[in-house]
Design a protein around this motif. Sequence first.
Motif, PDB file in Angstrom:
ATOM      1  N   ALA A   1      34.092  87.740  49.547  1.00 56.70           N
ATOM      2  CA  ALA A   1      34.782  88.860  50.275  1.00 56.70           C
ATOM      3  C   ALA A   1      35.790  88.487  51.123  1.00 56.70           C
ATOM      4  CB  ALA A   1      33.505  89.495  51.252  1.00 56.70           C
ATOM      5  N   TRP A   2      35.748  87.041  51.716  1.00 52.55           N
ATOM      6  CA  TRP A   2      36.398  86.441  52.656  1.00 52.55           C
ATOM      7  C   TRP A   2      37.923  86.376  51.878  1.00 52.55           C
ATOM      8  CZ3 TRP A   2      37.096  86.708  57.827  1.00 52.55           C
ATOM      9  CH2 TRP A   2      35.720  87.149  58.316  1.00 52.55           C
ATOM     10  N   LEU A   3      37.724  85.642  50.427  1.00 50.89           N
ATOM     11  CA  LEU A   3      38.745  85.305  49.812  1.00 50.89           C
ATOM     12  C   LEU A   3      39.611  86.684  49.348  1.00 50.89           C
ATOM     13  CD1 LEU A   3      37.425  82.517  47.354  1.00 50.89           C
ATOM     14  CD2 LEU A   3      39.133  82.308  48.900  1.00 50.89           C
ATOM     15  N   ALA A   4      38.838  87.635  49.069  1.00 51.46           N
ATOM     16  CA  ALA A   4      39.575  88.762  48.499  1.00 51.46           C
ATOM     17  C   ALA A   4      40.490  89.536  49.751  1.00 51.46           C
ATOM     18  CB  ALA A   4      38.556  90.042  48.177  1.00 51.46           C
ATOM     19  N   MET A   5      39.915  89.179  50.790  1.00 49.44           N
ATOM     20  CA  MET A   5      40.648  89.978  51.962  1.00 49.44           C
ATOM     21  C   MET A   5      41.771  89.024  52.313  1.00 49.44           C
ATOM     22  SD  MET A   5      41.116  92.458  53.789  1.00 49.44           S
ATOM     23  CE  MET A   5      39.584  93.415  53.227  1.00 49.44           C
ATOM     24  N   THR A   6      41.560  87.759  52.164  1.00 48.19           N
ATOM     25  CA  THR A   6      42.503  86.780  52.529  1.00 48.19           C
ATOM     26  C   THR A   6      43.795  86.998  51.289  1.00 48.19           C
ATOM     27  OG1 THR A   6      41.095  84.997  53.211  1.00 48.19           O
ATOM     28  CG2 THR A   6      43.447  84.292  52.613  1.00 48.19           C
ATOM     29  N   ALA A   7      43.589  87.322  50.238  1.00 44.97           N
ATOM     30  CA  ALA A   7      44.443  87.768  49.182  1.00 44.97           C
ATOM     31  C   ALA A   7      45.192  88.715  49.347  1.00 44.97           C
ATOM     32  CB  ALA A   7      43.836  87.468  47.743  1.00 44.97           C
TER      33      ALA A   7
END
Length: 445
Positions: free
Chosen positions: A58-64
Amino acid sequence: MTNSQMEYVKRNQVKPSNLNIGRWQASTLAVSFVVGASILVLPTLAFEIAGPIGSIWAWLAMTAMTIPLILIFVDLGIRDFQLGGIGDYCKASLGKWSELGVHLTLLSALLFGIPAIVWITAGFFQKVIGIGNEWLPVLAHSILIALSLNNMRPIRSSTRIALLSFFVLISIVFLVITLNLGAFEVGLKEFLGTIFQITSWKSFNSGDASVIWENSLKASVLVFFGYVGWESLTLCLKDLEDREKNIPFVYWASFVSVAVLYFALALTVSGAATSGLNLSGEEGILKLISWKPLRFTLSVVMLVVLLANVNAWLLGGSRQLYQFFCSGLLPESSWTRSLATVDYRGVPRHAVVLYSVLGTFLLLGLDLGWISVSGLILFVNQNWIVLYGGILLHYFQQAKSLREYVIAFAAVMSFLILVSVFSWWLLVTLTYFLVSAGVRKFRFI
């Protein structure tokens, strides 16, 4: 510089740079816009929704999904700088009929966010000093008043707390991870293991994997609040020294700092929670500090980060209110002219006072239980989503090169994902925007 600032420089023989902010101070201000109470509780809340692996994704997706937004803000800040920031970009894309709707949508996002983060900060303060719940409203109103007074000072002085906050934040995260290297290692191994699993098409389409992706998408809605703030920075770029040179540095330095902090904490929280540690509650990640005296010390120090976040929101909100009164949308009077002025140091003092008063009334709503913090945060997130759409449209209209069209396409994809995750409540914000825009269209034109 404005005429009033130039006058002040001549009268007091000070350097013009003393009235503006440099790249490092602007970068720490940007981090303060983004990181506040979210650093404490969002990593643990994301874990509760999506589990150890899903929360990391979830964090990686929002960062991307935030990267295209940063690219757009950098491009627009350099080639199409607007004093009104995000609001001016939206108005330019939608047309003059949307002017009132854009102003009120942006202003309400900043205004409704203030009582929420003040209340969270006051609640954390209350837990740290160990006083009863009856003192919570007193603390909340005291924080709002104190930081409003701080924003009466020139921006270079009022944002010094942001620089202190940045070093405090780095120190806390470093300590949390250093003292929990075992948990960080567990989280990293689980994450890397998932990467290897999804290289297999069969594993990617398994029932367990689909649950991870579904829950990660749900957690990303919550995580989105952890990336709200760079929009507000557009309102302060006029105070940045050498904008063309420093804008890219400020945005990317702050983005990388925030992304690394969040991801490192997500790995640590994932590993610790997998080992059975309960991290829920106001203290959040500070529960990873087992030695109570050190945890208490870090809790006290963490207040600097929370106060800097409130100060940054007050700064952005009061500037947006000032831009609203400068727009000429309201009937001209001595009152509106007064709110559309700055003092000899470039500070919109009247707008700061009015913004503080409006925030006080909203805090009273929290005091009396008429509104909730979660409801305010949801409203703020939805407003940002609507405004994000306006920025994307403006950027697409201005795009000329292949690079810009690729950035616009990537931003639209991330925007559609965010919109798809939000519920039908997003229609409330759209209705609010269209009604206020309609008032401008049919009443004033």
